[in-house]
Design an enzyme around this catalytic site. Sequence first.
Site, PDB file in Angstrom:
ATOM      1  N   HIS A 144      26.094 -48.887  36.415  1.00 48.43           N
ATOM      2  CA  HIS A 144      26.168 -49.913  35.374  1.00 48.43           C
ATOM      3  C   HIS A 144      26.029 -51.317  35.957  1.00 48.43           C
ATOM      4  O   HIS A 144      26.389 -52.273  35.301  1.00 48.43           O
ATOM      5  CB  HIS A 144      27.504 -49.801  34.625  1.00 48.43           C
ATOM      6  CG  HIS A 144      27.625 -48.549  33.820  1.00 48.43           C
ATOM      7  ND1 HIS A 144      28.809 -47.919  33.572  1.00 48.43           N
ATOM      8  CD2 HIS A 144      26.674 -47.791  33.203  1.00 48.43           C
ATOM      9  CE1 HIS A 144      28.619 -46.839  32.831  1.00 48.43           C
ATOM     10  NE2 HIS A 144      27.322 -46.732  32.600  1.00 48.43           N
ATOM     11  N   HIS A 145      25.541 -51.414  37.203  1.00 45.03           N
ATOM     12  CA  HIS A 145      25.477 -52.762  37.792  1.00 45.03           C
ATOM     13  C   HIS A 145      24.503 -53.648  37.034  1.00 45.03           C
ATOM     14  O   HIS A 145      24.609 -54.863  37.069  1.00 45.03           O
ATOM     15  CB  HIS A 145      25.109 -52.699  39.273  1.00 45.03           C
ATOM     16  CG  HIS A 145      23.663 -52.391  39.540  1.00 45.03           C
ATOM     17  ND1 HIS A 145      23.124 -51.154  39.306  1.00 45.03           N
ATOM     18  CD2 HIS A 145      22.650 -53.162  39.984  1.00 45.03           C
ATOM     19  CE1 HIS A 145      21.838 -51.182  39.606  1.00 45.03           C
ATOM     20  NE2 HIS A 145      21.522 -52.386  40.020  1.00 45.03           N
ATOM     21  N   ARG A 146      23.566 -53.025  36.348  1.00 42.40           N
ATOM     22  CA  ARG A 146      22.698 -53.753  35.411  1.00 42.40           C
ATOM     23  C   ARG A 146      22.564 -52.903  34.149  1.00 42.40           C
ATOM     24  O   ARG A 146      22.512 -51.675  34.239  1.00 42.40           O
ATOM     25  CB  ARG A 146      21.310 -53.977  36.011  1.00 42.40           C
ATOM     26  CG  ARG A 146      21.353 -54.954  37.154  1.00 42.40           C
ATOM     27  CD  ARG A 146      20.071 -55.709  37.277  1.00 42.40           C
ATOM     28  NE  ARG A 146      20.211 -56.691  38.348  1.00 42.40           N
ATOM     29  CZ  ARG A 146      19.289 -57.575  38.656  1.00 42.40           C
ATOM     30  NH1 ARG A 146      18.154 -57.604  38.014  1.00 42.40           N
ATOM     31  NH2 ARG A 146      19.488 -58.438  39.629  1.00 42.40           N
ATOM     32  N   LYS A 188      18.694 -46.633  32.507  1.00 44.17           N
ATOM     33  CA  LYS A 188      17.341 -46.178  32.146  1.00 44.17           C
ATOM     34  C   LYS A 188      17.002 -44.886  32.868  1.00 44.17           C
ATOM     35  O   LYS A 188      17.309 -44.730  34.052  1.00 44.17           O
ATOM     36  CB  LYS A 188      16.361 -47.290  32.588  1.00 44.17           C
ATOM     37  CG  LYS A 188      14.942 -47.076  32.141  1.00 44.17           C
ATOM     38  CD  LYS A 188      14.695 -47.625  30.747  1.00 44.17           C
ATOM     39  CE  LYS A 188      13.369 -47.177  30.183  1.00 44.17           C
ATOM     40  NZ  LYS A 188      13.397 -45.794  29.690  1.00 44.17           N
ATOM     41  N   LYS A 200      15.312 -46.340  42.300  1.00 46.11           N
ATOM     42  CA  LYS A 200      13.921 -46.563  41.876  1.00 46.11           C
ATOM     43  C   LYS A 200      13.785 -47.913  41.166  1.00 46.11           C
ATOM     44  O   LYS A 200      12.912 -48.713  41.478  1.00 46.11           O
ATOM     45  CB  LYS A 200      13.536 -45.419  40.921  1.00 46.11           C
ATOM     46  CG  LYS A 200      12.084 -45.319  40.583  1.00 46.11           C
ATOM     47  CD  LYS A 200      11.834 -44.203  39.568  1.00 46.11           C
ATOM     48  CE  LYS A 200      12.201 -42.824  40.066  1.00 46.11           C
ATOM     49  NZ  LYS A 200      11.748 -41.748  39.173  1.00 46.11           N
ATOM     50  N   ASP A 231      12.037 -53.679  41.162  1.00 45.20           N
ATOM     51  CA  ASP A 231      12.567 -54.839  40.428  1.00 45.20           C
ATOM     52  C   ASP A 231      12.513 -54.662  38.912  1.00 45.20           C
ATOM     53  O   ASP A 231      12.074 -55.565  38.187  1.00 45.20           O
ATOM     54  CB  ASP A 231      11.821 -56.122  40.845  1.00 45.20           C
ATOM     55  CG  ASP A 231      12.134 -56.516  42.271  1.00 45.20           C
ATOM     56  OD1 ASP A 231      13.287 -56.305  42.694  1.00 45.20           O
ATOM     57  OD2 ASP A 231      11.230 -57.004  42.979  1.00 45.20           O
ATOM     58  N   LYS A 247      19.898 -40.444  33.554  1.00 50.00           N
ATOM     59  CA  LYS A 247      19.007 -39.303  33.310  1.00 50.00           C
ATOM     60  C   LYS A 247      19.644 -38.387  32.278  1.00 50.00           C
ATOM     61  O   LYS A 247      20.871 -38.310  32.202  1.00 50.00           O
ATOM     62  CB  LYS A 247      18.785 -38.517  34.618  1.00 50.00           C
ATOM     63  CG  LYS A 247      17.552 -37.680  34.619  1.00 50.00           C
ATOM     64  CD  LYS A 247      16.330 -38.551  34.785  1.00 50.00           C
ATOM     65  CE  LYS A 247      15.105 -37.834  35.167  1.00 50.00           C
ATOM     66  NZ  LYS A 247      14.153 -38.759  35.798  1.00 50.00           N
ATOM     67  N   SER A 259       7.678 -48.428  31.369  1.00 53.16           N
ATOM     68  CA  SER A 259       8.748 -48.329  30.368  1.00 53.16           C
ATOM     69  C   SER A 259       9.418 -49.692  30.188  1.00 53.16           C
ATOM     70  O   SER A 259       9.762 -50.093  29.077  1.00 53.16           O
ATOM     71  CB  SER A 259       9.817 -47.327  30.821  1.00 53.16           C
ATOM     72  OG  SER A 259       9.479 -46.024  30.447  1.00 53.16           O
TER      73      SER A 259
HETATM   74  N1  GLU Z   1      11.239 -39.881  33.867  1.00 57.61           N
HETATM   75  C1  GLU Z   1      10.548 -40.921  34.554  1.00 57.61           C
HETATM   76  C2  GLU Z   1      11.128 -41.093  35.952  1.00 57.61           C
HETATM   77  O1  GLU Z   1      11.689 -40.182  36.507  1.00 57.61           O
HETATM   78  C3  GLU Z   1      10.473 -42.208  33.760  1.00 57.61           C
HETATM   79  C4  GLU Z   1      11.784 -42.872  33.451  1.00 57.61           C
HETATM   80  C5  GLU Z   1      11.677 -44.029  32.467  1.00 57.61           C
HETATM   81  O2  GLU Z   1      10.585 -44.414  32.111  1.00 57.61           O
HETATM   82  O3  GLU Z   1      12.744 -44.528  32.084  1.00 57.61           O
HETATM   83  O4  GLU Z   1      10.946 -42.096  36.573  1.00 57.61           O
END
Ligand code: GLU
Length: 477
Positions: free
Chosen positions: A69-71, A75, A99, A104, A111, A368
């Site tokens: 949750h640092h940002r 996602k 990632k 950035d 996930k 994304s």
């Molecule tokens: N599932 C993709 C990944 O492993 C995309 C994640 C996304 O776009 O939030 O990077």
Amino acid sequence: MSKTTEAHAQLSFFESVNRNFDRAAVHTGLPKGLLAQIKACNAVYQVRFPVKIGNEYQVIEAYRVQHSHHRLPTKGGIRYSQKVNQDEVMALASLMTYKCAIVDVPFGGAKGGVKISPRSYTPAQLQKITRRYTTELIRKNFIGPGIDVPAPDYGTGAREMGWILDTYLTFKGGEIDAAGCVTGKPVNQNGIRGRTEATGRGVFYALREALSYKDDMDKLGLTTGMEGKRIAIQGLGNVGYHTGIICQEEGGALITCVAEYEGAIFNPKGLDIKALAKHRKETGSILDFPGAKNLTGRKDVLEIDCDVLIPAALENQIRVDNAPRVKAKIIAEAANGPITAAAEEILIEKGILIIPDMYCNAGGVTVSYFEWLKNLSHMRFGRMEKRFDQNTYHNLVALVERLTGKTIDNKERALLTKGADEIDLVRSGLEETMVTSYNEIRKVYKRKKAVQDLRTAAFINALGKIGSDYLALGIFP
Ligand code: GLU
């Protein structure tokens, strides 16, 4: 096999990611407590819900893990697979944190996973499961444009993301930024052009960048450039397919081997990926593709003689048992976690250059991020400036013609005066991201003598960025 390699062979996926984390952490100089906080999964939601399939109720097991949750928002994609389990989702969520930091993208990692085999359900049944899963996420406040933003992953795509948005709107229709609650949506449902190909295109930029450095290629006994390089791809899903096509069409590479569930095929002169996908659609298999030879096992792709191996399927594919037989000089990890920590020790020993997943496949989350920005701005990229740019370029071309007395032909004029469309801007932003990030990682790799591989360098880079976020909060001394 050394004693430590043997011990690492027993690690779970999450432990394997953390083993790679530890290898890098010692180089960061960050306080122990801070490193422990970065490593931990902040929130794990496990849920079981009933869905009526035909005449009976099935109890579906599902997860959403927010690693950091640092940002915010957090996602990461949602995976539909019979192999989903908590350890896997935790590992994948943590990879998302690193990632995002590397490229950035200002998000924490997350996930999701639903333990089903999508092939066993009709589209209507999948829709029911997806809508129920989304409802569970809404109930627990695990989804929202500023909270946690899912996306496609293995076994899901734009269709599922459209269902997620529609379900979200049913509950939260009044939220002005609701469309940003999920990415990877169909373009006509608040999606963005270029998202479907994004991960594959990102892998292409990553590989092209790696292949451009003469000193690195000399060490591997390879020439620079992608032209004519022999590439083997494991998995012809969305990522493998787009990676193959773009490397072939824009990079001039030869895709010599492809593997899928049903087996593997090989052609030293190169396989036409578009034609192969068509063949698979028509026959249900990649096997017996004209001009290609069927290989005996589908795992043969991992051991084939080639320049670049691209695992684009699932985790844990290259393990201690097959790692010694890998012949590729470069492995570009299009999938998440295809090499176990123990196998990596063997591959590094062999001098193979590994382009790590948390950088290599970051094109998906990068685009994304662009989609999320588009949703928050409520406007397509390029809408404001395209015509203005076109007019400026037209004026410049007219000025050059006037000053030189020469006429620029129509084809050249069209090229010079083109204003950028959304797809041009998405590709440009993605290319910039992948090139800049590779150079950041490579710099660490070159600067630190004790760092032998790009994954450790990528981790050091990510931990530095996440660490400085926490330090700025003043929580850790
Ligand atoms: N599932 C993709 C990944 O492993 C995309 C994640 C996304 O776009 O939030 O990077």
